[in-house]
Design a protein around this motif. Sequence first.
Motif, PDB file in Angstrom:
ATOM      1  N   LEU A 349       0.822  -1.203   0.000  1.00 42.49           N
ATOM      2  CA  LEU A 349       0.000   0.000   0.000  1.00 42.49           C
ATOM      3  C   LEU A 349       0.864   1.263   0.000  1.00 42.49           C
ATOM      4  O   LEU A 349       0.583   2.226  -0.724  1.00 42.49           O
ATOM      5  CB  LEU A 349      -0.919  -0.007   1.221  1.00 42.49           C
ATOM      6  CG  LEU A 349      -2.101  -0.983   1.165  1.00 42.49           C
ATOM      7  CD1 LEU A 349      -2.661  -1.222   2.562  1.00 42.49           C
ATOM      8  CD2 LEU A 349      -3.191  -0.460   0.238  1.00 42.49           C
ATOM      9  N   ILE A 350       1.924   1.265   0.805  1.00 42.84           N
ATOM     10  CA  ILE A 350       2.779   2.447   0.898  1.00 42.84           C
ATOM     11  C   ILE A 350       3.556   2.667  -0.398  1.00 42.84           C
ATOM     12  O   ILE A 350       3.681   3.796  -0.887  1.00 42.84           O
ATOM     13  CB  ILE A 350       3.720   2.319   2.115  1.00 42.84           C
ATOM     14  CG1 ILE A 350       2.911   2.498   3.400  1.00 42.84           C
ATOM     15  CG2 ILE A 350       4.852   3.339   2.045  1.00 42.84           C
ATOM     16  CD1 ILE A 350       3.682   2.273   4.661  1.00 42.84           C
ATOM     17  N   ALA A 351       4.086   1.582  -0.981  1.00 43.68           N
ATOM     18  CA  ALA A 351       4.811   1.733  -2.240  1.00 43.68           C
ATOM     19  C   ALA A 351       3.893   2.211  -3.355  1.00 43.68           C
ATOM     20  O   ALA A 351       4.275   3.047  -4.178  1.00 43.68           O
ATOM     21  CB  ALA A 351       5.457   0.398  -2.623  1.00 43.68           C
ATOM     22  N   GLU A 352       2.679   1.689  -3.395  1.00 42.94           N
ATOM     23  CA  GLU A 352       1.723   2.090  -4.424  1.00 42.94           C
ATOM     24  C   GLU A 352       1.343   3.557  -4.279  1.00 42.94           C
ATOM     25  O   GLU A 352       1.200   4.279  -5.270  1.00 42.94           O
ATOM     26  CB  GLU A 352       0.469   1.221  -4.309  1.00 42.94           C
ATOM     27  CG  GLU A 352      -0.626   1.567  -5.306  1.00 42.94           C
ATOM     28  CD  GLU A 352      -1.884   0.743  -5.076  1.00 42.94           C
ATOM     29  OE1 GLU A 352      -2.184  -0.121  -5.911  1.00 42.94           O
ATOM     30  OE2 GLU A 352      -2.555   0.963  -4.035  1.00 42.94           O
ATOM     31  N   ARG A 353       1.206   4.018  -3.060  1.00 47.82           N
ATOM     32  CA  ARG A 353       0.735   5.388  -2.804  1.00 47.82           C
ATOM     33  C   ARG A 353       1.844   6.425  -2.905  1.00 47.82           C
ATOM     34  O   ARG A 353       1.653   7.520  -3.441  1.00 47.82           O
ATOM     35  CB  ARG A 353       0.119   5.431  -1.409  1.00 47.82           C
ATOM     36  CG  ARG A 353      -0.507   6.769  -1.047  1.00 47.82           C
ATOM     37  CD  ARG A 353      -1.847   6.943  -1.709  1.00 47.82           C
ATOM     38  NE  ARG A 353      -2.524   8.143  -1.251  1.00 47.82           N
ATOM     39  CZ  ARG A 353      -3.792   8.418  -1.533  1.00 47.82           C
ATOM     40  NH1 ARG A 353      -4.499   7.568  -2.240  1.00 47.82           N
ATOM     41  NH2 ARG A 353      -4.352   9.528  -1.091  1.00 47.82           N
ATOM     42  N   PHE A 354       3.040   6.109  -2.360  1.00 49.23           N
ATOM     43  CA  PHE A 354       4.076   7.117  -2.195  1.00 49.23           C
ATOM     44  C   PHE A 354       5.332   6.878  -3.020  1.00 49.23           C
ATOM     45  O   PHE A 354       6.247   7.703  -2.984  1.00 49.23           O
ATOM     46  CB  PHE A 354       4.458   7.228  -0.712  1.00 49.23           C
ATOM     47  CG  PHE A 354       3.316   7.631   0.179  1.00 49.23           C
ATOM     48  CD1 PHE A 354       2.625   8.802  -0.046  1.00 49.23           C
ATOM     49  CD2 PHE A 354       2.926   6.829   1.251  1.00 49.23           C
ATOM     50  CE1 PHE A 354       1.571   9.190   0.774  1.00 49.23           C
ATOM     51  CE2 PHE A 354       1.879   7.199   2.074  1.00 49.23           C
ATOM     52  CZ  PHE A 354       1.194   8.383   1.835  1.00 49.23           C
ATOM     53  N   GLY A 355       5.427   5.764  -3.737  1.00 45.39           N
ATOM     54  CA  GLY A 355       6.610   5.519  -4.545  1.00 45.39           C
ATOM     55  C   GLY A 355       7.815   5.113  -3.704  1.00 45.39           C
ATOM     56  O   GLY A 355       7.688   4.720  -2.543  1.00 45.39           O
TER      57      GLY A 355
END
Length: 427
Positions: A349-355
């Motif tokens: 979720l964090i990688a998808e949202r914030f790169g």
Amino acid sequence: MADPGTRRRRPPATADRFDGWRVVALLAAVLTLGVGITFYGLSVYLSALTRDDDGFTLTTVSVATSAFLVVAGVAGLPVGWLLERHDARAVLVGGLVASALAVLAVGQVRDPAQLVAAYGVLGVGFAAISVIPVSRVLAAWFVRRRARAMSVAFLGLPVGGAVVTPVVAALVERHGVAGASPFLAAALLLVAVPLCLLVQPDPARVGQRADGAAPVAEPDPAAAPAGGVPLAEAVRTPWFVTVTVALTLGMLSQLGALSHLYNAVAETSGVSTAAAVVSLLAAASLAGRIVGTWVFERVALAHATVALLLLQSGALVCFAVAPGRAAVLAATVAFGVSMGNMQVLQPLLIAERFGTRDFSRILARGNLAVMLGMAAGPVAVGVLHDAAGGYPTAYVAAAVPALLGAVLMAWASRSPVPSGLTHPDPS
């Protein structure tokens, strides 16, 4: 313009080669061995350390276990900082060395303070060999297939519990913690460390790109900023706060129920059913992770999280109100499937949202809250059991945080990316 000496040292482009899946396999093996000895080994050490008449009390070892979880969460913050500035292999090797020293210390402790200190060092080591560093490396190697890669790598967690921890238990049973700890430390240093050294943490260093895309001519990753949202912006977004709270509630519920599951089922359905539940839970968790490698590429991650939290909440209510063997086994499958996938969702979720720009440090902030929730879960369910005089009420209460987490995730799934934020890396 790049320095000519640097240009000569850069590996040639390898358009026909992609080492990402090799990295996944190596990290899965490190997780299998490292987590099997550290995190899953805690229950084995607890039994051995409290067994003798002159051993530690259950309360003392439980406090040490909570210290392990809290320290692991706090240690994730410097681990995330180090990963953004240094080679991930150095972080992984440092974590394995710390874990090996802690395992040796656990075999030699003589008083409660020493035990808590040893478990604290073990928590530091665990933080440096588990979710944060593995997720950071895989976020660099994968974008389009990131969910599949992380799901496959994190199969090392249940495999470690199913394969490595029984070996740990056999060694401890035969030699005691003091006698077994040198063997366990040697496995971490002589097997896991060489595996870490084979991991290439950055595809650009070997002339490759994420997901195996054809590399550009003379790639120079230092010449362009990493894609994504900076830490200061990310952690202030309502989305980050909401998702972190939702996952913390879910993991509080999950670990609280899990830590008491054998006793709870034995109390309401008998010891034979409780024994069956332990085996079935591990199998369902592993199966859930395997299915997740396919599902997470095809279903919105936020929606998948909502479904898993609802599944977990329903399973806990079923444990409480339907004590029949068939109902308990069905609830075990549902709980195992949800348990098998929750841990991989936070980094995804964090990688998808914030790169990937400040990925490690953003993940470390969220992971700290989740680890604190995990540490509080077993205590909360134990207190509720004692107050209510049994597990049914405690398990219904434990289902509530997961349900609240699902509601929060459903709200977060409707939140668009705020204007001005950089989107995650392009595929």
